[in-house]
Design an enzyme around this catalytic site. Structure first.
Site, PDB file in Angstrom:
ATOM      1  N   LYS A  41       0.715  -1.208  -0.065  1.00  0.00           N
ATOM      2  CA  LYS A  41      -0.124   0.006  -0.072  1.00  0.00           C
ATOM      3  C   LYS A  41       0.773   1.249  -0.023  1.00  0.00           C
ATOM      4  O   LYS A  41       0.606   2.261  -0.804  1.00  0.00           O
ATOM      5  CB  LYS A  41      -0.928  -0.101   1.217  1.00  0.00           C
ATOM      6  CG  LYS A  41      -1.845  -0.887   1.256  1.00  0.00           C
ATOM      7  CD  LYS A  41      -3.002  -0.874   2.372  1.00  0.00           C
ATOM      8  CE  LYS A  41      -3.919  -2.119   2.128  1.00  0.00           C
ATOM      9  NZ  LYS A  41      -4.643  -2.232   0.869  1.00  0.00           N
ATOM     10  N   GLY A  42       1.905   1.330   0.568  1.00  0.00           N
ATOM     11  CA  GLY A  42       2.803   2.397   0.846  1.00  0.00           C
ATOM     12  C   GLY A  42       3.321   2.796  -0.506  1.00  0.00           C
ATOM     13  O   GLY A  42       3.264   3.904  -0.936  1.00  0.00           O
ATOM     14  N   GLU A 142       0.298  -1.195   7.595  1.00  0.00           N
ATOM     15  CA  GLU A 142       0.850  -2.320   7.047  1.00  0.00           C
ATOM     16  C   GLU A 142       2.345  -2.478   7.483  1.00  0.00           C
ATOM     17  O   GLU A 142       2.938  -3.519   7.093  1.00  0.00           O
ATOM     18  CB  GLU A 142       0.980  -2.496   5.347  1.00  0.00           C
ATOM     19  CG  GLU A 142       0.279  -3.748   4.635  1.00  0.00           C
ATOM     20  CD  GLU A 142       0.098  -3.440   3.047  1.00  0.00           C
ATOM     21  OE1 GLU A 142      -0.758  -4.427   2.753  1.00  0.00           O
ATOM     22  OE2 GLU A 142       0.616  -2.721   2.325  1.00  0.00           O
ATOM     23  N   THR A 250      -8.534  -3.234  -7.809  1.00  0.00           N
ATOM     24  CA  THR A 250      -7.632  -3.418  -6.977  1.00  0.00           C
ATOM     25  C   THR A 250      -6.583  -2.161  -6.817  1.00  0.00           C
ATOM     26  O   THR A 250      -6.232  -1.606  -7.877  1.00  0.00           O
ATOM     27  CB  THR A 250      -6.731  -4.413  -7.655  1.00  0.00           C
ATOM     28  OG1 THR A 250      -7.565  -5.443  -8.023  1.00  0.00           O
ATOM     29  CG2 THR A 250      -5.599  -5.257  -6.296  1.00  0.00           C
ATOM     30  N   ASP A 254      -5.733   3.125  -2.890  1.00  0.00           N
ATOM     31  CA  ASP A 254      -4.181   3.279  -3.069  1.00  0.00           C
ATOM     32  C   ASP A 254      -4.228   4.825  -3.999  1.00  0.00           C
ATOM     33  O   ASP A 254      -3.455   5.875  -3.581  1.00  0.00           O
ATOM     34  CB  ASP A 254      -3.156   2.338  -3.261  1.00  0.00           C
ATOM     35  CG  ASP A 254      -3.344   1.348  -2.397  1.00  0.00           C
ATOM     36  OD1 ASP A 254      -3.437   1.642  -1.146  1.00  0.00           O
ATOM     37  OD2 ASP A 254      -2.958   0.225  -2.711  1.00  0.00           O
TER      38      ASP A 254
END
Ligand code: ADP
Length: 311
Positions: A41-42, A142, A250, A254
């Protein structure tokens, strides 16, 4: 001029196989396709912000292994600074083992955070030198939470506003939330945080009220294809999503978070920033993949220009 921003969070290598069915315990199956690429995610959020033109520094921790080369190569190709990609041989680079069912598209995923669980005090101390010049830092859940807690302390020391994308959901202490400027849960995470099922505007307002009672100033709940609910001190409303033909959602969250960070760094107000982030995410869901589906600034500007003409 846009201010500096940072993303502190995860990098994982996604290892994806397509399979005719999910294997049972002890079984080996032949899959039909394999794909490997950068994720986490980052990293996804930093790439979204960077491609949208933000002056963003990505901070994460990887191993001294072949997977580390994937983030470094990808970032070099995108012209992103790699100075804060911390390397250690204490563990391996994080990865996600993803099985996708050929027919149903359903997936089963095992995440092994590896080095992303090992962000320690030396790492966060090193981060201070870049954080102190930032206007915003964006976090997710995360990596090991004690590292996020230290970043929040440093951010407070240097008057940096903290945005937390509360994904994947994990409980946060009241002390942590009291130092956070903005949270950006999706509907499921907002329910996990508050116990309120987000089934309409009133429920979203109630969830925002509960979150704000912990000291958070702005609550942004993403609502998938419906857009985003935004709650500030003087206004609460939904900023509708753009109507597009979604192929792969997906990483939509983000895309949204990266876009939001970029827009805020340019001085756009929260409402304009939500519209910009909705546009970035709407473009990303029309393509397969995560980082590769993040649009360029030119694509976002053209899209916004076209939809404004049609309104
Ligand atoms: P997550 O991926 O974290 O579950 P959401 O599904 O809430 O996040 O999506 C994040 C954002 O992506 C939404 O607020 C919206 O801007 C955009 N988005 C998601 N799905 C669609 C869609 N079908 N059409 C247009 N935009 C979408």
């Amino acid at each position: 001029m846009a201010s500096k921003v940072a993303v502190f969070g995860s990098f994982f290598v996604d290892l994806m196989a397509r399979t005719p069915r999910f294997p049972v315990a002890g079984e080996t199956l032949k899959g039909s396709m394999f794909q490997m690429g950068p994720g986490g995610k980052g990293f996804n959020q930093a790439v979204a912000a960077h491609k949208a033109n933000a002056n963003v520094t990505m901070i994460t921790k990887v191993g001294k292994d072949a997977f580390a080369g994937i983030i470094l190569d990808t970032m070099k190709n995108l012209n992103m600074p790699t100075e804060y990609i911390i390397q250690t041989d204490a563990s391996s680079t994080g990865c996600a083992l993803i099985m996708v069912h050929e027919e149903s598209g359903q997936n089963e995923i095992v995440i092994v955070p590896g080095t992303c669980n090992l962000l320690n005090e030396d790492d966060t101390n090193k981060v201070e030198e870049v954080l102190k010049d930032c206007e915003y830092v964006l976090l997710q859940l995360e990596v090991n939470q004690d590292a996020n807690e230290r970043i929040v302390e440093l951010a407070r020391k240097h008057n940096v506003k903290v945005i937390v994308n509360t994904a994947p959901y994990a409980p946060m202490s009241d002390d942590f939330l009291s130092k956070v400027y903005m949270v950006t849960p999706n509907e499921v995470e907002a329910e996990e945080m508050t116990g309120i099922t987000i089934d309409g505007l009133e429920a979203a307002k109630e969830a925002a009220r509960i979150i704000k009672s912990k000291g958070v100033e702005v609550v942004v709940i993403t609502l998938g294809g419906r857009g985003v609910f935004v709650s500030t001190n003087d206004k609460e409303d939904i900023v509708e999503a753009f109507k597009v033909h979604a192929i792969d959602t997906t990483g939509a969250g983000d895309a949204f978070n990266g876009g939001f960070l970029c827009a805020l760094s340019e001085g756009k107000d929260i409402w304009e920033a939500a519209r910009f982030a909705n546009a970035l995410a709407a473009l990303s869901v029309q393509k397969i993949g995560t980082t590769v589906s993040m649009p360029t600034r030119e694509e976002i500007d053209n899209f916004l220009h076209e939809v404004t003409k049609c309104q």
